[in-house]
Design a protein around this motif. Structure first.
Motif, PDB file in Angstrom:
ATOM      1  N   LYS A  76       0.893  -0.817  -0.010  1.00 11.31           N
ATOM      2  CA  LYS A  76       0.049  -0.347  -0.316  1.00 11.31           C
ATOM      3  C   LYS A  76       0.495   1.339  -0.111  1.00 11.31           C
ATOM      4  CE  LYS A  76      -3.738  -1.979   1.640  1.00 11.31           C
ATOM      5  NZ  LYS A  76      -5.390  -1.532   2.939  1.00 11.31           N
TER       6      LYS A  76
ATOM      7  N   CYS B  86       1.529   1.871   3.962  1.00  9.46           N
ATOM      8  CA  CYS B  86       2.241   1.032   4.856  1.00  9.46           C
ATOM      9  C   CYS B  86       2.508  -0.377   4.047  1.00  9.46           C
ATOM     10  CB  CYS B  86       0.954   0.977   5.910  1.00  9.46           C
ATOM     11  SG  CYS B  86      -0.820   0.197   5.549  1.00  9.46           S
TER      12      CYS B  86
ATOM     13  N   CYS C  22       1.106  -3.577   4.618  1.00  7.07           N
ATOM     14  CA  CYS C  22      -0.029  -4.569   3.843  1.00  7.07           C
ATOM     15  C   CYS C  22      -0.152  -4.531   2.454  1.00  7.07           C
ATOM     16  CB  CYS C  22      -1.460  -3.658   4.049  1.00  7.07           C
ATOM     17  SG  CYS C  22      -1.416  -4.011   6.233  1.00  7.07           S
TER      18      CYS C  22
ATOM     19  N   VAL D 130      -5.490  -5.337   6.134  1.00  8.24           N
ATOM     20  CA  VAL D 130      -5.477  -4.419   7.233  1.00  8.24           C
ATOM     21  C   VAL D 130      -4.533  -4.071   8.320  1.00  8.24           C
ATOM     22  CG1 VAL D 130      -7.171  -2.811   8.448  1.00  8.24           C
ATOM     23  CG2 VAL D 130      -8.084  -4.265   6.398  1.00  8.24           C
ATOM     24  N   CYS D 131      -4.034  -2.866   8.529  1.00 11.36           N
ATOM     25  CA  CYS D 131      -3.428  -2.709   9.369  1.00 11.36           C
ATOM     26  C   CYS D 131      -3.334  -1.408   9.980  1.00 11.36           C
ATOM     27  CB  CYS D 131      -1.391  -2.740   9.638  1.00 11.36           C
ATOM     28  SG  CYS D 131      -0.793  -0.923   8.273  1.00 11.36           S
TER      29      CYS D 131
ATOM     30  N   CYS E 217      -4.032   1.681   7.516  1.00 10.37           N
ATOM     31  CA  CYS E 217      -4.690   1.232   7.243  1.00 10.37           C
ATOM     32  C   CYS E 217      -5.842   1.757   7.463  1.00 10.37           C
ATOM     33  CB  CYS E 217      -4.069   0.511   5.166  1.00 10.37           C
ATOM     34  SG  CYS E 217      -4.523  -0.508   6.357  1.00 10.37           S
TER      35      CYS E 217
HETATM   36 ZN   LIG Z   1      -2.102  -1.632   6.419  1.00  2.00          ZN
END
Ligand SMILES: [Zn+2]
Lengths: 101, 520
Positions: B56, B59, B61, B74-75, B78
């Motif tokens: 992304k 980040c 991900c 997802v983290c 994000c």
């Molecule tokens: Zn993320």
């Protein structure tokens, strides 16, 4: 630095917050006080200081395009008031379509 | 023609290059455009293209959101948890700059990211990290062809930002409308490419988009897939009195999900505005959505104060200073762009314009063609390769449901097949069968051997077939011996047939003649 009630209502609408009349008054006082505090910066003579968007003396801080693992889904959703089909559940917003970006 | 004269009806035969969307077959689209001489159409397009990175924008991900289970990529960054620290994906910046370079933009030596604030459930942070006053790229041009004419359109800017999450709409058991939020797409890198209002017709808009998408695919910046939402387009449409230099009130059109939809929506909107103006009405500045099934645009309820984005510099991300050295290094990644390649194909390979356009439609196809030609730079190879690719390989590709950038056999395999054809080692008919049977890793020559498609080089076998034929058709043989040389045709056909079609005609003829002329 005194905000008007109209300005408070405008900002509340942008944030999708419904405020009672009393809350609007409260927010006006508090936001005005915060802005007044920050407004103190205007008293400084900044004539010789170039404008900047960043105070850290850094630039080009970036990373390589590599994938690392994400969070487990249970953790992603653990604070969601409502969840459904592995997703966050919300009331459908006005219009229903995706936001424009 | 006089301004204000009656509306004229222009019938346009537009070649709709659906090729770029679905494969290649060129489809003829007969459409009617009601063009007014009183008004000039003014269109500007705003394109959002997902940038082709693995991770992304801010980040690490995975950016692959379409195939993943909801909310598994997802983290904390994000999903917008407080205190999360974003870090810029360098490759996304490079691809955005590469796009700017491909569009002849000026690359900003100093650029920054800004927060664009608005509240919506698909935007977990409550702001999108985008670019406001210092975009990465500015002041470019896109030159494309429309109805055989070159058109030059200005590119206002290209900037980097991030995509939002996705909302899935459901009806709850109590009948209320609910939405499910999937954040896999949240933070996927996105480029916004803003064009100047230089387009003068819906056809221009369509051809501009096709050309832009082709460039993005060539440079590897985006898949350009419109159906999957990786390439999205909004349009600003206005009309003005012919000759006027001022712009009329513009209407923004959204929800156009294919090239076809863009053209139809814009054509509808131009006619709608014309109707309003000719009836003495005024156009209101508004946002309208295209409803494909009904073929109309309808006014959208605008989210109140949607334009009050309160941009401010993103404090978590230091600015970007792309010096000449960095930009030069990125520029080295630029491949030959589609227009240049098309022109070179015409020049270097003696192809016609339409053939060159189709062969350069996808970068992979153009590479493939060149690689097949390079393997045997002999005269005639490019012509032969072009014919085989356009007729046989594309047909096979469609039959097998392959994407337009994937060929059914490798360039080496096709080169091997063409080598055999050129050396007269195989008949055209046998070569077509060979192509259909050729599997991965097999060479054309080995496969032809194992399928018994090679001509019979065994003179004894041909001689046996010829003797059998002469015995079976004594009358024809006598005719030949008595001077009716044409009678050999019958015998030749029969001899070849008796070898399973594999005897080479000239070899079979020589053996037959030898047998018939020798005293029996
Ligand atoms: Zn993320």
């Amino acid at each position: 630095m005194e905000l008007t009630l109209d300005e408070v209502r405008h900002v509340a609408a942008l944030a999708r917050l419904g405020l009672t009349d009393a809350e609007q008054e409260l927010m006006r006082d508090q936001l005005s006080s915060i802005l007044g505090h920050i407004n103190a910066l205007n008293e400084l003579d900044t004539e010789s200081i170039p404008p900047t968007a960043s105070v850290a003396a850094l630039q080009n801080v970036w990373r390589d395009d590599t994938v690392q693992s994400s969070l487990p889904r249970e953790q992603v959703l653990m604070n969601a008031p409502r969840q459904n089909e592995g997703c966050f559940e919300v009331d459908t917003p006005l219009g229903g379509e995706e936001s424009s970006s | 023609m006089e301004a204000g004269s009656a509306t004229v009806i222009m019938v346009q035969f537009a070649i709709f290059a659906r090729s770029l969307e679905t494969g290649r077959g060129v489809e003829i689209d007969v459409t009617e455009t009601i063009a007014s001489t009183r008004f000039e159409t003014v269109i500007g397009l705003e394109v959002h293209a997902q940038v082709l990175t693995k991770s992304k924008m801010y980040c690490s991900c995975s950016a692959e959101y379409a195939s993943a289970e909801p909310n598994t990529h997802v983290c904390h960054v994000c999903m917008g948890l407080p205190g999360a620290l974003p870090v810029i994906n360098r490759e996304a910046i490079e691809l955005c700059v590469l796009t700017g370079l491909a569009l002849d933009c000026t690359i900003a030596p100093f650029s920054k990211l800004d927060r664009k604030n608005y509240v919506y459930p698909d935007l977990p942070k409550g702001y999108q990290v985008s670019q406001y006053d210092l975009p990465l790229c500015q002041n470019g041009t896109l030159v494309f062809e429309s109805n055989g004419e070159p058109v030059t359109a200005g590119i206002t800017r290209v900037h980097i930002e991030e995509d939002t999450g996705r909302l899935l709409h459901r009806t709850a058991s109590d009948g209320s409308d609910i939405s499910l939020v999937d954040l896999n797409r949240s933070g996927v890198p996105l480029m916004e490419i803003v064009g100047e209002p230089d387009l003068r017709s819906p056809e221009h808009a369509r051809d501009y988009l096709i050309a832009l998408r082709q460039i993005l695919r060539y440079i590897g910046a985006s898949t350009g897939n419109m159906e999957e939402g990786a390439f999205r387009c909004d349009a600003n449409v206005s009309l003005r009195e012919a000759g006027s230099t001022e712009f009329g009130a513009k209407v923004e059109i959204k929800n156009m999900n294919s090239f076809r939809a863009v053209e139809r929506a814009l054509r509808y909107e131009v006619e709608r505005q014309q109707g309003v103006l000719e009836a003495g009405g005024t156009i209101e500045q508004e946002t309208r959505g295209w409803v494909d099934a009904r073929g109309v645009t309808v006014g959208q309820r605008t989210k109140e104060a949607a334009h009050d984005y309160r941009y401010f510099p993103e404090p978590d991300l230091p600015p970007l200073a792309l010096g000449a050295d960095i930009v030069e290094r990125i520029a080295a990644r630029l491949p030959e762009l589609p227009a240049a390649r098309r022109a070179r194909f015409v020049e270097a390979f003696g192809l016609g314009e339409p053939e060159a356009a189709i062969l350069t439609g996808e970068r992979e196809t153009a590479d493939y063609f060149e690689s097949v030609c390079e393997s045997a730079p002999a005269e005639g190879r490019s012509r032969l390769a072009a014919n085989w690719i356009l007729n046989d390989l594309f047909g096979l590709q469609r039959e097998r449901g392959l994407p337009p950038d994937r060929m059914p056999v490798s360039a080496d395999q096709l080169a091997g097949l063409l080598d055999m054809l050129e050396a007269d080692q195989i008949s055209a008919r046998a070569a077509k069968e060979l192509l259909a049977q050729l599997g991965p890793g097999e060479t054309a020559i080995d496969k032809a051997r194992s399928l018994n498609l090679l001509p019979l080089d065994d003179d004894d076998a041909i001689r046996t077939a010829a003797l059998e034929t002469i015995e079976a058709f004594p009358a024809a043989a006598d005719d030949y011996r008595n001077g009716k040389k044409a009678a050999i045709g019958r015998l030749l056909g029969e001899t070849i047939k008796r070898t399973g079609g594999r005897a080479r005609p000239d070899a079979a003829r020589a053996i037959l003649e030898e047998l018939l002329n020798s005293p029996s």
